[in-house]
Design an enzyme around this catalytic site. Structure first.
Site, PDB file in Angstrom:
ATOM      1  CB  SER A 137      -0.999   0.067   1.230  1.00 41.96           C
ATOM      2  OG  SER A 137      -1.842  -1.158   1.373  1.00 41.96           O
TER       3      SER A 137
HETATM    4  N1  SAH Z   1      -0.193  -5.344   3.964  1.00 44.59           N
HETATM    5  C1  SAH Z   1       0.511  -5.844   2.978  1.00 44.59           C
HETATM    6  C2  SAH Z   1      -0.232  -5.297   1.388  1.00 44.59           C
HETATM    7  C3  SAH Z   1      -0.653  -6.510   0.709  1.00 44.59           C
HETATM    8  S1  SAH Z   1      -1.786  -6.444  -0.420  1.00 44.59           S
HETATM    9  C4  SAH Z   1       1.852  -5.062   2.649  1.00 44.59           C
HETATM   10  O1  SAH Z   1       2.065  -4.273   3.721  1.00 44.59           O
HETATM   11  O2  SAH Z   1       2.515  -5.217   1.900  1.00 44.59           O
HETATM   12  C5  SAH Z   1      -3.075  -7.618   0.181  1.00 44.59           C
HETATM   13  C6  SAH Z   1      -2.509  -9.063   0.669  1.00 44.59           C
HETATM   14  O3  SAH Z   1      -3.655  -9.692   1.010  1.00 44.59           O
HETATM   15  C7  SAH Z   1      -2.019  -9.564  -0.728  1.00 44.59           C
HETATM   16  O4  SAH Z   1      -0.595 -10.027  -0.533  1.00 44.59           O
HETATM   17  C8  SAH Z   1      -3.067 -10.690  -1.020  1.00 44.59           C
HETATM   18  O5  SAH Z   1      -2.546 -12.003  -1.628  1.00 44.59           O
HETATM   19  C9  SAH Z   1      -3.533 -11.096   0.453  1.00 44.59           C
HETATM   20  N2  SAH Z   1      -4.835 -11.773   0.594  1.00 44.59           N
HETATM   21  C10 SAH Z   1      -5.925 -11.397  -0.389  1.00 44.59           C
HETATM   22  N3  SAH Z   1      -6.926 -12.222   0.478  1.00 44.59           N
HETATM   23  C11 SAH Z   1      -6.554 -12.787   1.462  1.00 44.59           C
HETATM   24  C12 SAH Z   1      -7.267 -13.788   2.452  1.00 44.59           C
HETATM   25  N4  SAH Z   1      -8.287 -14.094   2.339  1.00 44.59           N
HETATM   26  N5  SAH Z   1      -6.330 -14.228   3.582  1.00 44.59           N
HETATM   27  C13 SAH Z   1      -5.064 -13.767   3.662  1.00 44.59           C
HETATM   28  N6  SAH Z   1      -4.317 -12.922   2.732  1.00 44.59           N
HETATM   29  C14 SAH Z   1      -5.296 -12.452   1.760  1.00 44.59           C
END
Ligand code: SAH
Length: 242
Positions: A94
């Protein structure tokens, strides 16, 4: 002591053991910084503090965590810019402001136990881990789960526990959580996450249609009841299911 410092050709030669030891020890007391230090401080000033984030713990964490170590090498130079970046597998880290905004909204000071859904790069988990006692984080893409767990371990974050899986069900063994941060957008708030929120706990989650604009929702649990606040519009990657 003779001859301990002299110039040979265009090189400075140090020949005295004691002097070499002193120079090495002096190096140990110089604060360890990296080449992105000034960019990181500028990011906090211009993108975060000037836009209204005031919580000192959040500002300190954002000043400290080396965001460039959480992005792919090719994007390292962009790590402190004002936008999200790709981290592979169709996912993104993000925008720095959004990380700070979500962290401030869950009021992290004096809170112990946090759960994050969507580890991604591990950056948001690291920011939380600078402030709370323990962070549990779940990632649904196996490669990202493995990479971020290794990254956080190598960086010395021994208060973060990572696992691969579908975060829809939360992590009941470690519940209740004072903080739950969801960084992928479902079309409704998963009930298990509300159930695993502690009394006075705060859950922040983007909710809305996949690929579209979503609303960032804050849920606060008081006397067993939940109170919901709509904060702002955001755009997150979709919440997936296994
Ligand atoms: N918090 C992260 C942002 C990653 S984007 C950072 O600081 O880099 C969101 C992430 O959520 C992605 O990697 C995606 O694969 C994950 N995601 C999506 N659905 C999910 C679920 N049901 N359970 C766990 N992770 C999930």
């Amino acid at each position: 002591m003779q001859d301990f410092l002299y110039i040979r050709g265009n090189k400075l030669v140090v020949k005295n053991l004691l002097l070499i030891q002193i120079l090495i020890m002096a190096g140990c007391f110089v604060p360890q910084t990296d080449k992105y230090e000034s960019q990181r401080q500028k990011m906090v000033e211009t993108q975060i503090r000037k836009r209204g984030i005031t919580n000192p713990e959040v500002l300190d964490a954002m000043r400290k965590v080396p965001r460039h170590l959480f992005v792919p090498k090719d994007y390292e130079n962009d790590a402190y810019n004002d936008y999200p970046l790709p981290i592979g597998y169709g996912q993104t880290i993000s925008q720095p402001f959004i990380v700070a905004y979500m962290t401030e909204a869950v009021k992290p000071a004096n809170r112990k136990n946090a759960l994050e859904i969507g580890t991604g790069s591990g950056y948001q988990a690291a920011i939380l881990a600078e402030i709370v006692d323990k962070v549990y984080t779940i990632e649904i893409v196996p490669e990202l789960a493995k990479e971020s767990a290794e990254r956080l371990k190598n960086m010395g974050y021994d208060n973060i526990v990572c696992k691969f899986g579908d975060g829809y069900q939360g992590w009941s063994e470690h519940a209740p959580f004072d903080i739950i941060v969801v960084t992928a957008a479902p079309d409704q708030i998963p009930q298990p996450l509300i159930d695993q929120l502690a009394e006075n706990g705060r859950l922040i989650i983007p909710v809305g249609s996949p690929g579209g604009v979503q609303e960032l929702i804050l849920v606060i649990k008081r006397n067993g009841k939940t109170e919901t606040r709509r904060l702002t519009f955001v755009r997150f990657v979709p919440f997936k299911r296994l």
